[in-house]
Design an enzyme around this catalytic site. Sequence first.
Site, PDB file in Angstrom:
ATOM      1  N   GLU A 122     -25.384  25.533  52.122  1.00  0.00           N
ATOM      2  CA  GLU A 122     -26.782  25.173  52.387  1.00  0.00           C
ATOM      3  C   GLU A 122     -27.593  26.464  52.447  1.00  0.00           C
ATOM      4  OE1 GLU A 122     -26.588  21.024  54.924  1.00  0.00           O
ATOM      5  OE2 GLU A 122     -26.120  22.860  56.011  1.00  0.00           O
TER       6      GLU A 122
ATOM      7  N   ASN B  84     -24.955  18.765  58.985  1.00  0.00           N
ATOM      8  CA  ASN B  84     -24.743  18.616  60.428  1.00  0.00           C
ATOM      9  C   ASN B  84     -25.679  17.596  61.052  1.00  0.00           C
ATOM     10  OD1 ASN B  84     -22.655  20.368  60.421  1.00  0.00           O
ATOM     11  ND2 ASN B  84     -23.703  22.048  61.442  1.00  0.00           N
TER      12      ASN B  84
END
Length: 596
Positions: free
Chosen positions: A154, A192
Amino acid sequence: MAREFSTVGVVGLGTMGAGIVEVFARNGIDVVAVEISEPALERGRITLKGSTDRAVAKGKLAEADRDALHERVHFAVGLDALHSVDLVIEAVPEHLDLKQRIFAELDRVCRPETILATNTSSLSVTEISVATSRPNQVIGIHFFNPAPVMKLVEVVRTVVTAPEVVADVEALCARLGKVDVTINDRAGFIANALLFGYLNHAVGMFESHYATREDIDAAMKLGCGLPMGPLALMDLIGLDTAYEILDTMYRRGGRDRRHAPVPLLKQMVTAGLLGRKSGRGFYTYERPGSPVVVPDEATPPATASALADGARAIAKVGVVGSGTMATGIIEVFAKAGYEVVSVTRGMEKSATVCEAVKTSLNKGVVRGKLAETDRDAALGRISWSATLEHLADVDLVVEAVVEELSVKKALFASLDEICKPGVVLATTTSSLPVIDVAMATQRPADVVGLHFFNPAPVMPLVEVVRTIRTSPEATATARAVCAALGKTGVVCGDRSGFIVNALLFPYLNDAVKMLEASYSTADDIDHAMKLGCGYPMGPFELLDVVGLDVSLAIQRELYLELREPGFAPAPLLEHLVTAGYLGRKTRRGFRDHSHR
């Protein structure tokens, strides 16, 4: 042209840091690996050596390449060693003040053009960047554990990160053989933010004694094809790390209750039960750091004779219904050696079901999964009927009719009159309260949920749902039947969604909300969950397969029962259903399937 990075620095050589060092060195880039002290540096060296030696042993890395990799790594104590690198990645523990101190020091030490990156998984990259005089050159590069294996990175830009810095880092990810998704600085980023709401929900399920740790984990692995169950995954991540990430996301992400750490998590962290690294978390391990689970006081006893649990002997089974689920369940019981009475609403429907069962069994023969004699024996065990009276002498009835409470209640009232005493009456409902069905009979103690997954002959999971009136004997009988079918039965209470849907659909709903907020694209979110978490399908792929109307109906049920704002169906999901975009079945859902 993207700039060429010839030397990178990595600060912090724990599991993540050492993994990141290996990724760069494997790809021909010189690395300055920095720690706070000699002992910490030595631990980092040992971690790197262990990982590369394992890769050699598995035939994934040649010995010469391993030796060349190690030659590219220069170990040093202190940040001053990073004075001439092109890029620094920080991988120290998730504490904002610690990261800010390190970035302020890196700002002083490094050349003005050096890019400073953080591997944080939950903290604000923006808050870290303002500790420097070059916030436009600060970026998040979030690798996933284990970094040498996991394909996803990411790339997190802040509102002031320079576009050329983003482009340079994206090009670097491609050089490393990684798939990058570029996103803005928001709590939890993609993976997440979606993963930890689900993990936290699973901990809450365990805390409330809704199901055992083994059953929760088995349900998600077998029902959704996930690589690990949520509680085993929490132990791998580390409960202290999980707590920090959830707490940060709760405070930074609008105080969504889905991210408020479940109280049990804080208690376990305080007690030093941190998961694998401490040798004890939700499970107990052979020793700290070991992946080997050993029995403890919560481990269920190895299944002795099922009849000893009070399970009743089952020889003859009735299956009511004529849809896909009923057809699959008839096949499963017949193949397992049970006599089966199939009851439908007319001989025409019976003929259709009979043909479907034959077709499925023949496919098994063609694929070499079933002998012709076994197919013939299975078909010989099934009798076809259009009247419920033929269930008078069965030992178990499985109902698989339409998902309408009034229809099911009427059927169970009839079964109550027809079936002999002691028969277990099971419903395959996936969304209705089992207790409502049970109370339509005079024998609620004998009623359970047996939620098979589609396609029943293939899927290894069955959710055994006990109501507050279900007897231990009926539950034991249901478990014993699942075992005899070669299925894994997981026991849970009678709450909306049971285990699998209650954990799966809020996660899918969270993904829709993320798309709705224009935080990321459906493609990037799907990539993140498949490549970052090892999920077999991304959330939008899965929603289109399940059907957006089905998904919305389940999410509404969960919201009605729990009344939790975080469970409210995403408006985008409601709008797509209203517009008739229901997924693959209408050739349009989150994606256009008309040309596929």
